[in-house]
Design an enzyme around this catalytic site. Structure first.
Site, PDB file in Angstrom:
ATOM      1  N   ARG A 133       0.694  -1.538  -0.375  1.00 18.17           N
ATOM      2  CA  ARG A 133       0.087   0.126   0.087  1.00 18.17           C
ATOM      3  C   ARG A 133       0.942   1.151  -0.083  1.00 18.17           C
ATOM      4  O   ARG A 133       0.699   1.850  -0.882  1.00 18.17           O
ATOM      5  CB  ARG A 133      -1.004   0.195   1.054  1.00 18.17           C
ATOM      6  CG  ARG A 133      -2.102  -1.396   0.768  1.00 18.17           C
ATOM      7  CD  ARG A 133      -2.988  -1.028   2.376  1.00 18.17           C
ATOM      8  NE  ARG A 133      -3.716  -2.157   2.278  1.00 18.17           N
ATOM      9  CZ  ARG A 133      -3.802  -3.382   2.929  1.00 18.17           C
ATOM     10  NH1 ARG A 133      -2.599  -3.508   3.662  1.00 18.17           N
ATOM     11  NH2 ARG A 133      -4.918  -4.423   3.103  1.00 18.17           N
TER      12      ARG A 133
ATOM     13  N   ASP B  85      -9.868  -4.553   7.926  1.00 21.16           N
ATOM     14  CA  ASP B  85      -9.075  -5.913   9.061  1.00 21.16           C
ATOM     15  C   ASP B  85      -9.631  -6.303   9.910  1.00 21.16           C
ATOM     16  O   ASP B  85      -9.291  -7.210   9.641  1.00 21.16           O
ATOM     17  CB  ASP B  85      -7.492  -4.377   8.936  1.00 21.16           C
ATOM     18  CG  ASP B  85      -7.347  -3.863   8.011  1.00 21.16           C
ATOM     19  OD1 ASP B  85      -5.848  -4.358   7.382  1.00 21.16           O
ATOM     20  OD2 ASP B  85      -7.674  -3.105   7.772  1.00 21.16           O
TER      21      ASP B  85
ATOM     22  N   ARG C  27     -12.145  -8.367   8.947  1.00 21.83           N
ATOM     23  CA  ARG C  27     -11.959  -9.337   8.428  1.00 21.83           C
ATOM     24  C   ARG C  27     -11.007 -10.314  10.022  1.00 21.83           C
ATOM     25  O   ARG C  27     -10.951 -11.601  10.011  1.00 21.83           O
ATOM     26  CB  ARG C  27     -10.018  -9.486   8.075  1.00 21.83           C
ATOM     27  CG  ARG C  27     -10.328  -8.649   6.179  1.00 21.83           C
ATOM     28  CD  ARG C  27      -9.246  -8.418   5.772  1.00 21.83           C
ATOM     29  NE  ARG C  27      -9.271  -8.496   3.831  1.00 21.83           N
ATOM     30  CZ  ARG C  27      -9.107  -7.390   3.258  1.00 21.83           C
ATOM     31  NH1 ARG C  27      -7.747  -6.857   3.850  1.00 21.83           N
ATOM     32  NH2 ARG C  27      -9.049  -7.015   1.882  1.00 21.83           N
TER      33      ARG C  27
ATOM     34  N   HIS D 124      -3.101   0.783   8.246  1.00 22.65           N
ATOM     35  CA  HIS D 124      -3.585  -0.116   7.351  1.00 22.65           C
ATOM     36  C   HIS D 124      -3.133  -0.263   6.772  1.00 22.65           C
ATOM     37  O   HIS D 124      -2.787  -0.143   5.564  1.00 22.65           O
ATOM     38  CB  HIS D 124      -5.102   0.833   6.836  1.00 22.65           C
ATOM     39  CG  HIS D 124      -5.926  -0.137   5.602  1.00 22.65           C
ATOM     40  ND1 HIS D 124      -6.451  -1.355   6.062  1.00 22.65           N
ATOM     41  CD2 HIS D 124      -5.899   0.009   4.400  1.00 22.65           C
ATOM     42  CE1 HIS D 124      -6.762  -1.759   4.610  1.00 22.65           C
ATOM     43  NE2 HIS D 124      -6.601  -1.375   3.909  1.00 22.65           N
TER      44      HIS D 124
END
Length: 317
Positions: free
Chosen positions: A93, A153, A156, A180
């Protein structure tokens, strides 16, 4: 420029790629809004998505959906920004940062010069750096510039724990905090299942190898985006549901506790960095961050995550 009165039933989405279009579709189905404006650098793409999503309205609730420009979105209660380059297979990212900060330098000033008074919800990656960028470029109050952060997240993590324990994931209370991205932290020390400490609940369900399980589950969560991107080139359904959930908390003034990205001032020794901590989210955005209990190692990891983000922000801004 005359300041427009906000329409609490109006949302705007800037960026009509996979994430933007799927978020728009999720928001259409949510019933939260009666008007939605889509903006994209490719006007025809925005028009096509608006048409396609509009054709589902007879199966949902009445809503006006159309492509527009910046002047059309200034009375929106929430502007969702998903514009940016996609994360490619093998790319982190943070690799995206230079490209997407450049894109934000063309988008955010357009919003700022119109004296926008609503909530700016940043979804583009790397979300923490881009939320920080949006703060600096917009001059808006910190509480009204929010990143989607580790909401996905955390979902998840709850899903993985639910599967591991054979229990409804909505009964799992646990957070991913920090960046993140690769330096994110699973806050195991505050995790529980309906108030029962996580390790105690694990043993109730016949799981005793706690360290191995925690390591495996945290790795699954951290790597899941990479795995999905390797298999189908992009992730968009999970984040679209996260966008819907954050919008819900804002529009309904729920005061829900969500791990969104926001500016941190002094918590656990972290200062002037945007990262995710659980926060009370309502109609004014972030009401306040919630200092959940973290053990010494988790606090150390959080400071390390903050340092990575701080150094990255200093390189590009």
């Amino acid at each position: 420029m005359k300041q427009l009165e906000l329409n609490n039933r109006k949302v705007a989405v800037i960026g009509c790629g996979f994430v933007g279009a799927t978020s728009a579709f999720g928001l259409m189905q949510s019933g939260l809004f009666s008007e939605m404006v889509l903006i994209d650098a490719n006007t025809e793409k925005a028009e096509g998505e608006a048409m396609d999503i509009s054709h589902g309205i007879p199966f949902a609730r009445p809503m006006k959906i159309y492509a527009g420009g910046y002047d059309d979105i200034m009375d929106a209660a929430i502007i969702v920004v998903t514009a940016g380059a996609n994360q490619k297979p093998g790319e982190t990212r943070l690799d995206l940062v230079q490209k997407n900060v450049g894109i934000f330098k063309s988008i955010i000033p357009e919003i700022a010069k119109r004296d926008y008074q609503g909530i700016l919800l940043i979804v583009s990656n790397p979300v923490d750096i881009l939320t920080y960028t949006a703060h600096k470029l917009s001059g808006m109050p910190e509480n009204r510039v929010i990143g989607s952060g580790t909401v996905l997240d955390t979902a998840r993590l709850k899903y993985e724990l639910g599967e591991h324990l054979g229990v409804d994931s909505r009964s799992v209370h646990a957070f991913i905090i920090g960046e993140h991205g690769d330096s994110e932290i699973a806050a195991w020390s505050s995790a529980n299942v309906s108030g029962i400490p996580l390790n105690t609940f694990c043993e109730m369900r016949g799981h005793f190898n706690h360290d191995d399980s925690m390591e495996r589950i945290a790795a699954n969560v951290r790597n899941s985006a990479y795995e999905i991107i390797a298999k189908k080139n992009a992730t968009y359904y999970g984040i679209a549901m996260s966008v819907k959930r954050i919008c819900e908390a804002i529009v309904r003034d729920e005061k829900s506790i969500l791990p969104v990205s926001g500016m941190i001032h002094g918590m656990y020794g972290v200062e002037d960095v945007v990262l995710s901590m659980p926060a009370i989210v309502g109609k004014n955005g972030i009401e306040r961050q919630v200092p959940i209990s973290l053990d010494e190692d988790e606090q150390k990891q959080l400071r390390k995550s903050a340092q990575i983000l701080k150094e990255m922000a200093e390189q590009v801004l």
